[in-house]
Write an enzyme that holds these catalytic residues in place. Structure first.
Site, PDB file in Angstrom:
ATOM      1  N   HIS A  56       0.860  -1.192   0.000  1.00  0.00           N
ATOM      2  CA  HIS A  56       0.000   0.000   0.000  1.00  0.00           C
ATOM      3  C   HIS A  56       0.892   1.236   0.000  1.00  0.00           C
ATOM      4  CE1 HIS A  56      -3.874   2.008   1.444  1.00  0.00           C
ATOM      5  NE2 HIS A  56      -2.969   2.984   1.479  1.00  0.00           N
ATOM      6  N   HIS A  58       1.509   5.377  -1.917  1.00  0.00           N
ATOM      7  CA  HIS A  58       1.039   6.467  -2.794  1.00  0.00           C
ATOM      8  C   HIS A  58       2.241   7.070  -3.512  1.00  0.00           C
ATOM      9  CE1 HIS A  58      -3.067   6.552  -1.066  1.00  0.00           C
ATOM     10  NE2 HIS A  58      -2.427   6.032  -0.032  1.00  0.00           N
ATOM     11  N   GLN A 151      -9.425   9.193  -4.412  1.00  0.00           N
ATOM     12  CA  GLN A 151      -9.052   9.922  -3.190  1.00  0.00           C
ATOM     13  C   GLN A 151     -10.184  10.803  -2.645  1.00  0.00           C
ATOM     14  OE1 GLN A 151      -5.664  10.710  -1.176  1.00  0.00           O
ATOM     15  NE2 GLN A 151      -7.609  10.916  -0.096  1.00  0.00           N
ATOM     16  N   HIS A 209      -9.094   1.726   0.548  1.00  0.00           N
ATOM     17  CA  HIS A 209      -8.870   2.421   1.816  1.00  0.00           C
ATOM     18  C   HIS A 209     -10.190   2.256   2.569  1.00  0.00           C
ATOM     19  CE1 HIS A 209      -5.566   4.299  -0.277  1.00  0.00           C
ATOM     20  NE2 HIS A 209      -5.220   5.003   0.784  1.00  0.00           N
ATOM     21  N   GLU A 212     -10.468   4.373   7.555  1.00  0.00           N
ATOM     22  CA  GLU A 212      -9.254   5.033   8.064  1.00  0.00           C
ATOM     23  C   GLU A 212      -9.686   6.254   8.884  1.00  0.00           C
ATOM     24  OE1 GLU A 212      -6.412   6.552   5.221  1.00  0.00           O
ATOM     25  OE2 GLU A 212      -4.870   6.775   6.756  1.00  0.00           O
ATOM     26  N   ASP A 308       2.923   3.184   2.761  1.00  0.00           N
ATOM     27  CA  ASP A 308       1.895   4.209   2.521  1.00  0.00           C
ATOM     28  C   ASP A 308       2.440   5.485   1.887  1.00  0.00           C
ATOM     29  OD1 ASP A 308      -0.712   5.020   2.403  1.00  0.00           O
ATOM     30  OD2 ASP A 308      -0.919   5.504   4.508  1.00  0.00           O
TER      31      ASP A 308
HETATM   32 FE   FE2 Z   1      -3.204   5.117   1.871  1.00  0.00          FE
END
Ligand code: FE2
Length: 422
Positions: A56, A58, A151, A209, A212, A308
């Site tokens: 995971h 970005h 996102q 996701h 979170e 991440d």
């Molecule tokens: Fe993330």
């Protein structure tokens, strides 16, 4: 090209082993190999493991720290706002340049398999275009999967559903979700269904996701698991973060373990970032806000780790080193018993391979693909305690990183490159 590694320690085995690699595969493994090879390496009793997987990450936002501004509150939401400002003028070139640098950092610390998100709520899809090119250009050193990541939400803006589908048509490998960020609980549930529809239509996995947040009422994980069961998508779903689970009552968590196990959902914990972002609305005592790695494993749910972010609006530190993510995970997750520490390396190796359904070609065994890392340590505890960067990283049977002292040399496309920033 053949490679012979002599005198390595292997996980869960006593003694020392020689490993012969030919044409990208391990062709022989024993305590003493008689045959020779084009290159010989003396492991000196150090630990040889399968290379690491970051489940995971970005890449599109990596290394943007301070551009356009720093996240002073340390919250997920301020991070999303800063990223929204940054991505307004983002270009394919900018994404590529930073992503390539981040990939090289990761590989130099032993990661040769990566699942990255590309934010597809950026309407020009420059992030996805950039990462698709990076995937191709970096394929000698890393296997990359790209998740189409909404996102800003799937149902929060008109056109995002179309962008999500377009991203998959353009070559994204997995379909993302962010149900806890949709406008309402109902939209969150609906967004999961929309994402599964797209995933099924194109035969893709779902990589979300999920929950979170520290809100104990955020319960989208059960919806995700139920969709996986109802649609025959068992073992094809990963759920990142799942931090609300930290705050669930134990009776509900128990129910959840059961359906997650049945659905074959892998939970991806991101300990570096969540220990920093969670608990930000608490006074004292402050919750850690980490998903329940120990209990999930105990109840038969697969768990792997993600780094991440590296130096972006959500996480100001990091070097792309999964051993750092693991170091944080074992502390925060109370996984510090002797056997727990020994087993913890599974979180960045075999458990990730299970999530990707590549166990058949993964591991230090004859016939398996030679994606390996020679650690500068004798065992898992020493590797975690000393946090020394790996001495060698091997991808498809070729040495792609050699390190001595503070210098790392990367070999990509037949060219050697010094990595002086790692
Ligand atoms: Fe993330």
């Amino acid at each position: 090209m053949s490679l012979l590694i002599r005198g390595a320690r292997l996980r869960r085995l006593d003694g020392f082993y020689d490993i012969l690699i030919e044409d990208g595969r391990i062709v022989e493994l024993s305590t003493s190999i008689k045959r020779s090879a084009d290159e010989k390496i003396d492991a000196g009793g150090r630990l040889l493991t399968p290379s690491f997987t970051d489940m995971h990450f970005h890449l599109d936002s990596a290394l943007t720290l301070g551009d356009p501004r720093y996240n002073e509150s340390g919250t997920l939401i301020e991070g999303i706002e800063i990223w929204a400002e940054k991505k307004r003028g983002i270009t394919v070139d900018d994404v590529k340049k930073r992503a390539i640098k981040a990939v090289k950092m990761m590989v130099s610390y032993g990661t040769t398999r990566l699942r990255t998100h590309a934010d597809i709520t950026e309407p020009k899809l420059s992030t996805l275009k950039g990462l698709l090119e990076v995937k191709k250009e970096m394929k000698d050193i890393i296997d990359m999967q790209i998740t189409a990541f909404p996102q800003d939400g799937i149902l929060t803006e008109r056109g995002n559903v179309e962008l999500l589908e377009k991203a998959v048509e353009m070559g994204a490998d997995n379909v993302g979700i962010i149900p806890h960020y949709e406008l309402t609980r109902e939209d969150g549930v609906k967004s999961i269904s929309v994402a599964f529809d797209i995933a099924q239509k194109y035969g893709k996995d779902v990589d979300g996701h999920v929950d979170e947040t520290d809100d104990e009422q955020s319960r989208f994980l059960e919806v995700v698991a139920a969709e996986a069961i109802k649609r025959g998508y068992e073992r094809r779903v990963t759920a990142g973060h799942a931090t609300a689970m930290h705050s669930y009552n134990d009776a509900y968590a128990y129910k959840l373990y059961r359906i997650l196990r049945r659905a074959g959902v892998t939970i991806i914990a991101n300990p570096l970032i969540n220990i920093h972002l969670q608990g930000r609305f608490d006074t004292y005592p402050k919750r850690r806000g980490m998903t329940r790695i120990k209990e999930l494993l105990k109840h038969g749910v697969n768990v792997a780790l993600g780094h991440d972010c590296i130096r972006d609006p959500w996480y100001p530190l990091g070097r792309g080193d999964m051993m750092q993510a693991l170091f944080m995970a074992v502390h925060v997750g109370h996984l510090m018993g002797y056997q727990e520490l020994k087993d913890s390396l599974d979180l960045i190796t075999i458990n990730a391979a299970k999530a990707l359904r590549i166990e058949h070609e993964y591991g230090v065994e004859t016939g398996k693909r030679a994606d390996l890392v020679l650690l500068d340590a004798r065992d898992e505890l020493e590797a975690l305690a000393l946090q020394r960067p790996p001495l060698l990283v091997i991808k498809n049977g070729r040495i792609v990183v050699r390190r001595s002292g503070s210098e790392a040399e990367l070999v990509i496309g037949g060219r050697k490159e010094k990595l002086d920033y790692v």
